[in-house]
Design a protein around this motif. Sequence first.
Motif, PDB file in Angstrom:
ATOM      1  N   ASN A   1      -2.104 -11.497  -0.015  1.00 47.21           N
ATOM      2  CA  ASN A   1      -2.635 -10.387  -0.807  1.00 47.21           C
ATOM      3  C   ASN A   1      -1.672  -9.188  -0.799  1.00 47.21           C
ATOM      4  O   ASN A   1      -1.359  -8.602  -1.838  1.00 47.21           O
TER       5      ASN A   1
ATOM      6  N   VAL B   1      -5.483   2.906  -8.277  1.00 51.36           N
ATOM      7  CA  VAL B   1      -4.780   4.148  -8.580  1.00 51.36           C
ATOM      8  C   VAL B   1      -4.686   4.247 -10.105  1.00 51.36           C
ATOM      9  O   VAL B   1      -4.327   3.256 -10.755  1.00 51.36           O
TER      10      VAL B   1
ATOM     11  N   TYR C   1     -11.558   0.415  -6.318  1.00 56.51           N
ATOM     12  CA  TYR C   1     -10.703   1.572  -6.601  1.00 56.51           C
ATOM     13  C   TYR C   1      -9.284   1.107  -6.940  1.00 56.51           C
ATOM     14  O   TYR C   1      -8.689   0.301  -6.222  1.00 56.51           O
TER      15      TYR C   1
ATOM     16  N   SER D   1      -2.733   1.869 -12.749  1.00 53.12           N
ATOM     17  CA  SER D   1      -2.225   0.607 -12.212  1.00 53.12           C
ATOM     18  C   SER D   1      -3.035  -0.598 -12.692  1.00 53.12           C
ATOM     19  O   SER D   1      -2.644  -1.730 -12.428  1.00 53.12           O
TER      20      SER D   1
ATOM     21  N   PHE E   1       3.416  -4.184  -7.866  1.00 51.85           N
ATOM     22  CA  PHE E   1       3.638  -2.748  -8.078  1.00 51.85           C
ATOM     23  C   PHE E   1       5.078  -2.300  -7.828  1.00 51.85           C
ATOM     24  O   PHE E   1       5.326  -1.116  -7.626  1.00 51.85           O
TER      25      PHE E   1
ATOM     26  N   ASN F   1       0.475  -7.782  -3.962  1.00 48.31           N
ATOM     27  CA  ASN F   1       0.426  -6.389  -4.408  1.00 48.31           C
ATOM     28  C   ASN F   1       1.822  -5.777  -4.491  1.00 48.31           C
ATOM     29  O   ASN F   1       2.165  -5.093  -5.458  1.00 48.31           O
TER      30      ASN F   1
ATOM     31  N   LEU G   1      -7.661  -5.125  -1.406  1.00 48.16           N
ATOM     32  CA  LEU G   1      -7.424  -4.398  -0.151  1.00 48.16           C
ATOM     33  C   LEU G   1      -8.690  -4.257   0.709  1.00 48.16           C
ATOM     34  O   LEU G   1      -8.619  -4.473   1.920  1.00 48.16           O
TER      35      LEU G   1
ATOM     36  N   ILE H   1      -7.798   3.624  -1.774  1.00 47.40           N
ATOM     37  CA  ILE H   1      -7.478   2.284  -2.288  1.00 47.40           C
ATOM     38  C   ILE H   1      -8.113   1.182  -1.443  1.00 47.40           C
ATOM     39  O   ILE H   1      -8.122   0.026  -1.856  1.00 47.40           O
TER      40      ILE H   1
HETATM   41  P1  ADP Z   1      -5.864  -4.767  -7.123  1.00 44.26           P
HETATM   42  O1  ADP Z   1      -4.474  -4.986  -6.657  1.00 44.26           O
HETATM   43  O2  ADP Z   1      -6.558  -6.011  -7.485  1.00 44.26           O
HETATM   44  O3  ADP Z   1      -5.990  -3.700  -8.135  1.00 44.26           O
HETATM   45  P2  ADP Z   1      -6.261  -3.912  -4.423  1.00 44.26           P
HETATM   46  O4  ADP Z   1      -7.478  -3.596  -3.670  1.00 44.26           O
HETATM   47  O5  ADP Z   1      -5.375  -4.948  -3.892  1.00 44.26           O
HETATM   48  O6  ADP Z   1      -6.714  -4.230  -5.882  1.00 44.26           O
HETATM   49  O7  ADP Z   1      -5.448  -2.567  -4.586  1.00 44.26           O
HETATM   50  C1  ADP Z   1      -6.076  -1.414  -5.025  1.00 44.26           C
HETATM   51  C2  ADP Z   1      -5.126  -0.475  -5.647  1.00 44.26           C
HETATM   52  O8  ADP Z   1      -4.187   0.022  -4.713  1.00 44.26           O
HETATM   53  C3  ADP Z   1      -4.244  -1.085  -6.702  1.00 44.26           C
HETATM   54  O9  ADP Z   1      -4.892  -1.126  -7.946  1.00 44.26           O
HETATM   55  C4  ADP Z   1      -3.043  -0.135  -6.731  1.00 44.26           C
HETATM   56  O10 ADP Z   1      -3.392   0.989  -7.490  1.00 44.26           O
HETATM   57  C5  ADP Z   1      -2.932   0.272  -5.283  1.00 44.26           C
HETATM   58  N1  ADP Z   1      -1.917  -0.522  -4.559  1.00 44.26           N
HETATM   59  C6  ADP Z   1      -2.142  -1.581  -3.772  1.00 44.26           C
HETATM   60  N2  ADP Z   1      -0.984  -2.046  -3.258  1.00 44.26           N
HETATM   61  C7  ADP Z   1       0.007  -1.261  -3.726  1.00 44.26           C
HETATM   62  C8  ADP Z   1       1.434  -1.201  -3.543  1.00 44.26           C
HETATM   63  N3  ADP Z   1       2.081  -2.087  -2.789  1.00 44.26           N
HETATM   64  N4  ADP Z   1       2.121  -0.230  -4.182  1.00 44.26           N
HETATM   65  C9  ADP Z   1       1.483   0.667  -4.960  1.00 44.26           C
HETATM   66  N5  ADP Z   1       0.140   0.669  -5.161  1.00 44.26           N
HETATM   67  C10 ADP Z   1      -0.595  -0.275  -4.558  1.00 44.26           C
END
Ligand code: ADP
Length: 442
Positions: free
Chosen positions: A343, A394, A392, A397, A351, A347, A407, A387
């Motif tokens: 996971n 960002v 939630y 994204s 990103f 991510n 997460l 996050i």
């Molecule tokens: P998803 O990836 O399915 O949107 P997550 O719970 O994994 O859901 O992540 C939540 C949010 O956190 C993401 O939508 C993103 O905005 C932010 N995020 C997670 N990992 C990263 C990362 N490595 N770099 C930047 N933003 C991140």
Amino acid sequence: MALRVEQDIFLIRQRGREVAAAVGLEHQDQVRIATALSEVARDLLHAVGGADVTFRTELDTTDGRFVLWVDLTPVRPLPDGRYAPASGAVARLVDTLSAVWTRGDTVVRMSRRVPASAQALTSDRLAELRAELGRSAPGSALDELAEQNGQLIAALDEVRSQRDELAVLNAELEETNRGVMALYGQLSEELEETNRGVVALYAELDEKSAQLRAASESKSRFLANVSHELRAPVTAIIGLGRLLTDSASDPLTPEQSEQVELIRAAAADLLTLVNDLLDLAKAESGRIEPDWTDVDLRVVFGQLRGTLRALSARPEVALVVEEPPAPAIIRSDEVLLAQVLRNLLHNGLKFTERGEVRMHARRVGDRWRLAVSDTGAGIPPELQERIFEEFYQVPGSSRVGGTGLGLPYARRLVTLLGGSLELASEPGRGSTFTVDLPVDRA
Ligand code: ADP
């Protein structure tokens, strides 16, 4: 002065008071020394038939104060050369009272210190005092008796006024005590009141947290049920879509096959969401039981390296999975741990536009620290905890896809495995997610 007959006691007493007054002793001290003197004189008259009395002053150089000395030299030696006053209280009237051996005689000697405020006793002043005392003719025994009566009345008056003062003080003390008791009563009442408030508050808190727990449980139940119920129809839609576009089926017009493709893609997204929801609901309701085994981190890292390389479509982003230092054994659940790391890596790749996504493992004492870092957009400080909340994302994204459930789920799993998941990130530079786990569950 000579002490030979009973009447001399009165004269010596009178003279003693006059001398004490002349050298500057205060009124009370004058009476004290005169009384002590007459008592000792009476003792000596009865014991040895008389004495010679001498008054003397001396400067105490240590503090610059004068001392009045009175010597009573007995006319015959004292029995055993000792003297003790008939009344024990006499010694308390003066500073010192004792029998001393001087020039072949035993002398009874007493002293009293003159207050510092008294006029200095220079030789001129002493000559003056001596002359004054010489001029004043000694009074009769009756005069001295009258004087003594006067002193007694004054002393009684003083005792009475002191008693009155004491009574006033006592009354004040009682009043103060009553005040203190009242204050104390008031304070303990307030304290009780506050305590009652705190107890009530706690009861309310307990009730609220029970309500919260119940709400959270029913939410998890709802999520689990709904996602379970959704899975079957969504899977059916995907299957039917596949059937429609199958080569064995009747051919579709290009527009139709494009629309069926859209339906399939939307259904696939929906299935991902439903699966994520189901996972999270399971983790939250405590229905996930880790299968504890000795997990080799090198194996887990190797598998992730293989499966995720296929995912990293961008040539501008390098995926680096470092080899964990041997021996890399941890007591954990291999499937759950791999799920968490996958996971995080996923991510990172999602990103990061350019640079690298790197995973490494470090052994720190009896813990393993597994870090996934990237050179992506990073996350603003105020959103770094958000996050980890369900759904939630960002702002901005969501265009790269996802549900916002990854997460929170990862953190649940890491907690289940006895560790913690933390984030350090600097917007514009990248993020590092760190999984901190104990080497052994115990
Ligand atoms: P998803 O990836 O399915 O949107 P997550 O719970 O994994 O859901 O992540 C939540 C949010 O956190 C993401 O939508 C993103 O905005 C932010 N995020 C997670 N990992 C990263 C990362 N490595 N770099 C930047 N933003 C991140």
